[in-house]
Design a protein around this motif. Structure first.
Motif, PDB file in Angstrom:
ATOM      1  N   MET A  99       1.289  14.810  18.860  1.00 31.55           N
ATOM      2  CA  MET A  99      -0.079  14.366  18.726  1.00 31.55           C
ATOM      3  C   MET A  99      -0.524  14.606  17.287  1.00 31.55           C
ATOM      4  O   MET A  99      -0.461  15.714  16.795  1.00 31.55           O
TER       5      MET A  99
ATOM      6  N   ASP B 132      -3.481  14.385  16.208  1.00 37.78           N
ATOM      7  CA  ASP B 132      -4.894  14.750  16.179  1.00 37.78           C
ATOM      8  C   ASP B 132      -5.100  16.156  15.635  1.00 37.78           C
ATOM      9  O   ASP B 132      -4.365  17.066  15.979  1.00 37.78           O
TER      10      ASP B 132
ATOM     11  N   ARG C  30      -4.321  22.884  14.374  1.00 38.83           N
ATOM     12  CA  ARG C  30      -4.499  23.047  15.824  1.00 38.83           C
ATOM     13  C   ARG C  30      -5.341  24.258  16.223  1.00 38.83           C
ATOM     14  O   ARG C  30      -6.009  24.230  17.243  1.00 38.83           O
TER      15      ARG C  30
ATOM     16  N   HIS D 296      -6.586   9.253  27.658  1.00 38.94           N
ATOM     17  CA  HIS D 296      -6.170  10.306  26.728  1.00 38.94           C
ATOM     18  C   HIS D 296      -6.209  11.651  27.453  1.00 38.94           C
ATOM     19  O   HIS D 296      -7.164  11.955  28.152  1.00 38.94           O
TER      20      HIS D 296
ATOM     21  N   TRP E 160      -5.316  15.992  26.930  1.00 37.68           N
ATOM     22  CA  TRP E 160      -4.994  17.087  26.017  1.00 37.68           C
ATOM     23  C   TRP E 160      -5.394  18.403  26.673  1.00 37.68           C
ATOM     24  O   TRP E 160      -6.113  18.426  27.658  1.00 37.68           O
TER      25      TRP E 160
ATOM     26  N   ARG F  55     -12.621  14.033  20.517  1.00 43.95           N
ATOM     27  CA  ARG F  55     -12.405  15.346  21.134  1.00 43.95           C
ATOM     28  C   ARG F  55     -13.337  16.323  20.429  1.00 43.95           C
ATOM     29  O   ARG F  55     -13.505  16.248  19.211  1.00 43.95           O
TER      30      ARG F  55
ATOM     31  N   LEU G   9      -5.521  23.748  20.083  1.00 44.53           N
ATOM     32  CA  LEU G   9      -5.220  22.439  20.642  1.00 44.53           C
ATOM     33  C   LEU G   9      -3.722  22.387  20.892  1.00 44.53           C
ATOM     34  O   LEU G   9      -2.915  22.541  19.970  1.00 44.53           O
TER      35      LEU G   9
ATOM     36  N   GLU H  48       0.050  17.194  23.482  1.00 44.98           N
ATOM     37  CA  GLU H  48      -0.438  16.322  24.553  1.00 44.98           C
ATOM     38  C   GLU H  48       0.321  16.564  25.850  1.00 44.98           C
ATOM     39  O   GLU H  48       1.505  16.799  25.866  1.00 44.98           O
TER      40      GLU H  48
END
Length: 172
Positions: A1, A3, A19, A44, A46, A152, A165, A168
């Motif tokens: 991921m 993100d 993260r 999505h 997570w 998010r 985080l 995923e």
């Protein structure tokens, strides 16, 4: 991921890999943090781990979910302004829109450090579901309640609170 936590205020610190998010300073006031990726279609999923509670008292009162892009990072409680939809780890209830619930009996007993909060956002039908350590929680935002686009988001309240985080996951 790919993100990462991309928008945060001056009291926050993010790890080099993007993260781990920690509230490093400031008073016990909620501060908004948002991911960079804008979510507007598809499903999505997570997970966010509650890595640690507050330094002074182990407070784990954190909001985890989604928010509209552009919320003020130096403020919190965006759920009360119709701009965020969260699970509150302090009591395990959802906050945002017309679905806010208060239950004083659960305060502080629902999530502990090390617990994982799973999030499943379906942009196609506008629903948002939460999980605790991989198991579905009862309350959710039903279809039609989450407008897109969203990002998010979390709100940390006390210095020392830390969330991570996780990669995923698949949540059904």
């Amino acid at each position: 991921m790919a993100d990462i936590w991309g928008r945060m205020g001056r009291t926050m610190e993010v790890s080099e890999d993007g993260r781990v998010l920690t509230k490093k300073a400031g008073g016990n006031y909620a501060r908004h943090v948002a991911a960079q990726e804008v979510l507007s279609s598809g499903v999505h999923t997570w997970e966010v781990e509650l890595t640690s509670g507050a330094t002074s008292n182990n407070n784990r009162d954190v909001f985890i979910g989604v928010a509209t892009p552009g919320c003020d990072v130096e403020k919190g409680d965006h759920h009360a302004k119709g701009k965020a939809w969260y699970l509150r780890t302090h009591d395990g209830h959802i906050y945002g829109g017309d679905l806010e619930v208060e239950d004083a009996a659960m305060k502080g007993k629902h999530f502990l450090a090390g617990d994982r909060v799973g999030v499943r956002l379906d942009c196609n039908d506008g629903s948002l579901r939460f999980y605790k350590n991989g198991e579905p929680l009862g309350e959710q935002f039903p279809a039609g309640t989450i407008p897109t686009p969203v990002v998010r988001a979390v709100e940390l309240k006390c210095p020392g609170q830390c969330v991570t985080l996780l990669p995923e996951v698949q949540l059904v």
